[in-house]
Design a protein around this motif. Structure first.
Motif, PDB file in Angstrom:
ATOM      1  N   SER A 127       5.517   9.276   8.785  1.00 25.77           N
ATOM      2  CA  SER A 127       4.485   8.314   9.164  1.00 25.77           C
ATOM      3  C   SER A 127       3.107   8.899   8.900  1.00 25.77           C
ATOM      4  N   HIS A 128       2.187   8.036   8.442  1.00 31.08           N
ATOM      5  CA  HIS A 128       0.807   8.475   8.253  1.00 31.08           C
ATOM      6  C   HIS A 128      -0.060   8.004   9.406  1.00 31.08           C
ATOM      7  N   TYR A 129       0.592   7.518  10.459  1.00 28.58           N
ATOM      8  CA  TYR A 129      -0.176   7.046  11.606  1.00 28.58           C
ATOM      9  C   TYR A 129       0.077   7.918  12.823  1.00 28.58           C
ATOM     10  N   ARG A 163      11.741   4.301   9.343  1.00 29.87           N
ATOM     11  CA  ARG A 163      11.279   4.658   8.016  1.00 29.87           C
ATOM     12  C   ARG A 163      12.461   5.202   7.201  1.00 29.87           C
ATOM     13  N   HIS A 211      -5.143   2.558   5.062  1.00 26.16           N
ATOM     14  CA  HIS A 211      -4.187   1.465   4.913  1.00 26.16           C
ATOM     15  C   HIS A 211      -4.843   0.085   4.781  1.00 26.16           C
ATOM     16  N   TYR A 269       0.665   5.540   0.188  1.00 25.83           N
ATOM     17  CA  TYR A 269      -0.098   6.779   0.312  1.00 25.83           C
ATOM     18  C   TYR A 269       0.886   7.934   0.476  1.00 25.83           C
ATOM     19  N   ASP A 309      -3.089   4.443  -2.748  1.00 25.75           N
ATOM     20  CA  ASP A 309      -4.289   4.691  -1.949  1.00 25.75           C
ATOM     21  C   ASP A 309      -4.699   6.154  -2.057  1.00 25.75           C
ATOM     22  N   GLU A 329       3.798   8.594  -0.982  1.00 23.64           N
ATOM     23  CA  GLU A 329       5.111   8.005  -0.687  1.00 23.64           C
ATOM     24  C   GLU A 329       6.149   8.348  -1.746  1.00 23.64           C
ATOM     25  N   GLN A 381      10.483  -0.136   6.536  1.00 25.78           N
ATOM     26  CA  GLN A 381      10.620  -0.395   7.975  1.00 25.78           C
ATOM     27  C   GLN A 381      10.663  -1.884   8.295  1.00 25.78           C
ATOM     28  N   ARG A 407      12.445  -4.434  13.202  1.00 25.70           N
ATOM     29  CA  ARG A 407      11.854  -3.322  12.464  1.00 25.70           C
ATOM     30  C   ARG A 407      12.782  -2.121  12.525  1.00 25.70           C
ATOM     31  N   ASP A 417       4.582  -2.811   4.125  1.00 27.55           N
ATOM     32  CA  ASP A 417       4.533  -1.362   3.913  1.00 27.55           C
ATOM     33  C   ASP A 417       5.651  -0.955   2.962  1.00 27.55           C
ATOM     34  N   CYS A 418       5.480   0.217   2.339  1.00 27.47           N
ATOM     35  CA  CYS A 418       6.462   0.590   1.322  1.00 27.47           C
ATOM     36  C   CYS A 418       7.588   1.437   1.880  1.00 27.47           C
ATOM     37  N   ASP A 419       7.642   1.627   3.200  1.00 26.62           N
ATOM     38  CA  ASP A 419       8.622   2.571   3.729  1.00 26.62           C
ATOM     39  C   ASP A 419       9.935   1.927   4.175  1.00 26.62           C
ATOM     40  N   ASN A 433      -8.558   8.035  -1.326  1.00 26.05           N
ATOM     41  CA  ASN A 433      -7.908   7.495  -0.133  1.00 26.05           C
ATOM     42  C   ASN A 433      -8.934   6.807   0.760  1.00 26.05           C
ATOM     43  N   PRO A 476       0.841  -1.199   0.000  1.00 30.36           N
ATOM     44  CA  PRO A 476       0.000   0.000   0.000  1.00 30.36           C
ATOM     45  C   PRO A 476       0.875   1.248   0.000  1.00 30.36           C
TER      46      PRO A 476
END
Ligand code: UDP
Ligand code: MG
Length: 327
Positions: free
Chosen positions: A214-216, A209, A82, A14, A51, A16, A108, A206, A104-106, A79, A12
């Motif tokens: 972060s989108h969270y 990033r 996630h 968003y 997204d 990025e 991490q 982990r 995730d695409c970051d 959007n 996913p």
């Protein structure tokens, strides 16, 4: 030798644009390595799910798709968050591959854990959870709240693998059955265990990033946690009844005490205690109503049966306006 499985890595994305050009080649390299090791088919793919990004993410994905046939992408019409983005990717993949790995695409989550995941699949497991072995790179706050969340979830009766987020391998066979779970409020990490089949975990560390943000934020983390709890457990409703019963008893005792005090002629001293009791009960009632309201709201959303995702574009087919050319 049996045919090698086709793997689709579902990612996913968003907003990025900062991190995608760095991590995309890493995912491709992983596909090539696994293929060269003879574990997966060359028809394996890296599937990006855009997204509804507002930056250049989709342009980057379409460019990647032109560069190498292993890269493909789908675009959501807006959007949706996630969980829905991952779901869209998994549903798109389920009829076209043998195994999916969502990540995730970051950067991490350590992509090297995929080797162990594929090995577990080849060994007969249908679901492999990626579990963080430690959380050194998270802040103290994120670590404490996240670990507390997993404990609360399990105490409330939802089966969630401790410290597992959304990095996991799922076979197409499990996804075929998962497609029958039609709920709109989705919390993947709690729903996948409900499908069953042979499952195991692999451990990884982990990292931070690689780029972007972060989108969270806390607000979204709390929303996800609350969604998880109310989607998977009705225990809070039972808890409310328990709390209600307890305070009714306390109230009864207070009433008896108040009557006795009145008979003894001490009633002037009552103002503070009454105020306290009223406030306490008022608060508890409001909390209880709020929790019940959450469940009613969920029921309301479920009855609408709205689509959980809408795919507006794909990199591998252009289904726009072909009726015009036919004329
Ligand atoms: N993401 C998404 N839609 C959203 C928010 C996030 O698809 O509305 C994606 C994002 O691109 C990333 C993944 O979900 O690949 C996890 O997000 P992020 O890394 O921001 O969260 P964190 O790792 O900080 O919890
Ligand atoms: Mg992240």
């Amino acid at each position: 030798m049996a045919a090698r499985p086709i793997l689709w890595i579902v990612i996913p994305c968003y907003n990025e644009e900062a991190v995608l050009p760095i991590t995309a080649p890493m995912f491709l390299q992983k596909i090539c390595d696994l293929r060269d090791a003879g574990k997966i088919s060359d028809s394996s793919r890296v599937l990006f799910v855009n997204d509804g990004s507002r930056d250049k993410t989709w342009e980057i994905i379409t460019d990647l798709a032109k560069q190498d046939a292993h890269y493909i992408g789908i675009c959501q019409s807006r959007n949706r968050g996630h969980q829905n983005a991952v779901l869209a990717g998994l549903m798109e993949a389920k009829d076209r591959c043998d195994i999916t790995i969502s990540i995730d695409c970051d950067g991490q989550d350590d992509i090297n854990a995929m080797d162990a995941m594929v090995d577990e699949y080849l060994g007969g497991c249908e679901v492999v959870y990626g579990v963080r072995s430690k959380r050194d790179t998270d802040t103290w706050f994120k670590r404490t709240t996240a670990e507390g969340f997993y404990k609360v979830m399990n105490a409330l009766g939802a089966e969630v693998v401790f410290n597992h987020a959304d990095y996991r391998l799922i076979s197409a066979r499990v996804l075929q059955h998962f497609a029958d779970f039609e709920e709109v409020n989705i919390f993947l990490r709690g729903m996948i265990p409900l499908v069953g089949f042979k499952a195991t975990s692999v451990y990884y560390e982990r990292a931070e990033r690689i780029a972007g943000e972060s989108h969270y934020p806390l607000r979204k983390m709390l929303a996800l946690a609350f969604n998880g709890i109310t989607s998977l457990s009705v225990k809070p409703i039972n808890l409310i009844s328990g709390v209600g019963a307890f305070f009714s008893l306390v109230g009864l005792a207070l009433a008896v005490w108040a009557v006795i005090e009145a008979i003894l002629g001490n009633t002037v001293a009552g103002w503070t205690s009454i105020l306290c009791v009223v406030c306490l009960l008022g608060g508890i009632q409001l909390i209880s109503l709020g929790v019940i309201g959450q469940y009613i709201g969920k029921t309301y959303m479920e009855t609408k049966r709205r689509p959980r995702y809408i795919i507006s574009e794909r990199t591998w087919e252009d289904n726009k306006r072909h009726w015009i050319e036919e004329e």
